[in-house]
Write a protein that holds these residues in place. Structure first.
Motif, PDB file in Angstrom:
ATOM      1  N   LEU A 156      11.346   9.581   5.050  1.00 52.79           N
ATOM      2  CA  LEU A 156      11.721   8.363   4.337  1.00 52.79           C
ATOM      3  C   LEU A 156      12.629   8.696   3.158  1.00 52.79           C
ATOM      4  CD1 LEU A 156       8.272   6.516   4.100  1.00 52.79           C
ATOM      5  CD2 LEU A 156      10.182   5.952   5.613  1.00 52.79           C
ATOM      6  N   PRO A 157      13.626   7.853   2.863  1.00 57.18           N
ATOM      7  CA  PRO A 157      14.404   8.031   1.634  1.00 57.18           C
ATOM      8  C   PRO A 157      13.470   8.021   0.414  1.00 57.18           C
ATOM      9  CG  PRO A 157      15.442   6.407   3.058  1.00 57.18           C
ATOM     10  CD  PRO A 157      14.108   6.710   3.664  1.00 57.18           C
ATOM     11  N   PHE A 158      13.846   8.778  -0.609  1.00 52.20           N
ATOM     12  CA  PHE A 158      12.965   8.939  -1.764  1.00 52.20           C
ATOM     13  C   PHE A 158      12.622   7.606  -2.410  1.00 52.20           C
ATOM     14  CE2 PHE A 158      12.058  10.241  -6.203  1.00 52.20           C
ATOM     15  CZ  PHE A 158      11.060  11.178  -5.949  1.00 52.20           C
ATOM     16  N   PHE A 159      13.612   6.712  -2.529  1.00 53.74           N
ATOM     17  CA  PHE A 159      13.343   5.437  -3.203  1.00 53.74           C
ATOM     18  C   PHE A 159      12.413   4.557  -2.372  1.00 53.74           C
ATOM     19  CE2 PHE A 159      16.754   4.019  -0.467  1.00 53.74           C
ATOM     20  CZ  PHE A 159      16.486   2.675  -0.242  1.00 53.74           C
ATOM     21  N   VAL A 160      12.477   4.677  -1.034  1.00 52.00           N
ATOM     22  CA  VAL A 160      11.556   3.914  -0.183  1.00 52.00           C
ATOM     23  C   VAL A 160      10.122   4.403  -0.387  1.00 52.00           C
ATOM     24  CG1 VAL A 160      10.931   3.363   2.199  1.00 52.00           C
ATOM     25  CG2 VAL A 160      13.334   3.399   1.515  1.00 52.00           C
ATOM     26  N   ALA A 161       9.976   5.719  -0.510  1.00 54.16           N
ATOM     27  CA  ALA A 161       8.648   6.280  -0.755  1.00 54.16           C
ATOM     28  C   ALA A 161       8.108   5.890  -2.130  1.00 54.16           C
ATOM     29  CB  ALA A 161       8.691   7.806  -0.631  1.00 54.16           C
ATOM     30  N   ASN A 162       8.984   5.448  -3.021  1.00 59.32           N
ATOM     31  CA  ASN A 162       8.535   4.932  -4.320  1.00 59.32           C
ATOM     32  C   ASN A 162       8.088   3.478  -4.216  1.00 59.32           C
ATOM     33  OD1 ASN A 162       9.274   7.373  -5.515  1.00 59.32           O
ATOM     34  ND2 ASN A 162      11.317   6.643  -6.044  1.00 59.32           N
ATOM     35  N   LEU A 163       8.708   2.727  -3.303  1.00 57.30           N
ATOM     36  CA  LEU A 163       8.438   1.299  -3.202  1.00 57.30           C
ATOM     37  C   LEU A 163       7.143   0.994  -2.461  1.00 57.30           C
ATOM     38  CD1 LEU A 163      12.002  -0.089  -2.330  1.00 57.30           C
ATOM     39  CD2 LEU A 163      10.952   0.196  -4.571  1.00 57.30           C
ATOM     40  N   ILE A 164       6.908   1.673  -1.353  1.00 56.29           N
ATOM     41  CA  ILE A 164       5.753   1.350  -0.513  1.00 56.29           C
ATOM     42  C   ILE A 164       4.442   1.407  -1.284  1.00 56.29           C
ATOM     43  CG2 ILE A 164       4.412   2.106   1.492  1.00 56.29           C
ATOM     44  CD1 ILE A 164       7.027   2.919   2.811  1.00 56.29           C
ATOM     45  N   PRO A 165       4.160   2.487  -2.028  1.00 48.50           N
ATOM     46  CA  PRO A 165       2.892   2.512  -2.773  1.00 48.50           C
ATOM     47  C   PRO A 165       2.773   1.378  -3.788  1.00 48.50           C
ATOM     48  CG  PRO A 165       3.855   4.700  -2.657  1.00 48.50           C
ATOM     49  CD  PRO A 165       4.898   3.746  -2.180  1.00 48.50           C
ATOM     50  N   ALA A 166       3.903   0.994  -4.404  1.00 45.09           N
ATOM     51  CA  ALA A 166       3.872  -0.091  -5.389  1.00 45.09           C
ATOM     52  C   ALA A 166       3.516  -1.411  -4.735  1.00 45.09           C
ATOM     53  CB  ALA A 166       5.215  -0.195  -6.100  1.00 45.09           C
ATOM     54  N   LEU A 167       3.968  -1.614  -3.511  1.00 47.33           N
ATOM     55  CA  LEU A 167       3.767  -2.890  -2.833  1.00 47.33           C
ATOM     56  C   LEU A 167       2.373  -3.050  -2.252  1.00 47.33           C
ATOM     57  CD1 LEU A 167       7.205  -3.198  -1.007  1.00 47.33           C
ATOM     58  CD2 LEU A 167       6.479  -4.352  -3.105  1.00 47.33           C
ATOM     59  N   ILE A 168       1.641  -1.951  -2.108  1.00 49.22           N
ATOM     60  CA  ILE A 168       0.286  -2.057  -1.544  1.00 49.22           C
ATOM     61  C   ILE A 168      -0.793  -1.780  -2.575  1.00 49.22           C
ATOM     62  CG2 ILE A 168       1.110  -1.451   0.759  1.00 49.22           C
ATOM     63  CD1 ILE A 168      -0.080   1.310   0.369  1.00 49.22           C
TER      64      ILE A 168
END
Length: 245
Positions: A156-168
């Motif tokens: 996963l792109p680094f920024f995507v890996a930052n977003l997923i945990p925030a959203l769950i």
């Protein structure tokens, strides 16, 4: 009836950090796309080295702050910044600067997204009863293993890996620790590449940024990811073996 004015103001304040991140990211993508590059590093290498030699502590501080901003606002040039850390400061402390700054920058965007969207979205997921909730529950049950594995293998792109945990709704402490531990191997590898840029520049070559996908590099990373995920797998197996009440 619509939401109360006070609630609307709170909602706007909560989303303000995320709005700022998006605005800066879009502006940076347009203005900096040709600035934070390997070619820019090659063209300015002598000036950078001279400034570092004259102002080592200041250079380190400015570098860390710039790296945090690049990650926090998802600006172009994160790979070039990592190489710069190795080029200016060597593998160590360059790797410490790179990994530490990347972790702090990732945490800032994580907090901005969670404040602006994550809390409400997580609540809606918890109130639902579908496939997304089941997937989210599985991730939450194995937060540490899943997040570390996600960081270790650069799928996963680094920024995507930052977003997923925030959203769950992942906890901040867990996010920071798993990010820090998970990016150490890749961070050290790219910092090491950066530390050898002097010789690459002298030969007029371009660094091999695909080195992380070479079998002798990717293999150990996959093994580490599997090792990180092993406790979750064992936990699932043990649950299946438990007798029904």
């Amino acid at each position: 009836m619509g939401p109360a004015p006070g609630a609307a103001k709170v909602g706007l304040r909560a989303r303000l950090p995320l709005v700022i991140v998006i605005a800066v990211a879009l502006t940076g993508a347009f203005l900096l796309r040709d600035t934070l590059t390997f070619d820019a590093l090659r063209e300015n290498r002598e000036a950078l080295l001279a400034f570092r030699d004259a102002n080592y502590v200041l250079t380190a501080a400015l570098f860390v702050l710039a790296y945090i901003a690049i990650v926090a606002f998802s600006l172009p040039g994160a790979t070039a910044a990592t190489l710069t850390g190795g080029f200016l400061f060597g593998v160590f402390p360059g790797a410490i600067f790179n990994v530490g700054a990347a972790t702090l920058g990732a945490t800032l965007i994580f907090l901005a997204v969670r404040t602006g969207l994550g809390a409400g979205l997580a609540a809606r997921i918890d109130a639902s009863d579908g496939r997304v909730k089941r997937l989210t529950d599985r991730i939450r049950d194995n937060e540490f293993s899943v997040l570390v594995s996600m960081r270790l293998v650069p799928v996963l792109p680094f920024f995507v890996a930052n977003l997923i945990p925030a959203l769950i709704g992942v906890r901040t402490g867990v996010f920071m620790l798993t990010t820090f531990l998970g990016i150490i191997p890749g961070g050290v590898i790219y910092t090491w590449v950066g530390a050898g840029l002097g010789a690459v520049f002298a030969r007029g070559e371009t660094p091999d940024l695909g080195i992380i996908f070479a079998p002798h590099i990717l293999g150990p990373l996959l093994a580490l990811a599997a090792l990180a995920f092993l406790p979750s797998l064992l936990k699932t197996i043990m649950k299946k073996k438990e007798p029904l009440p």
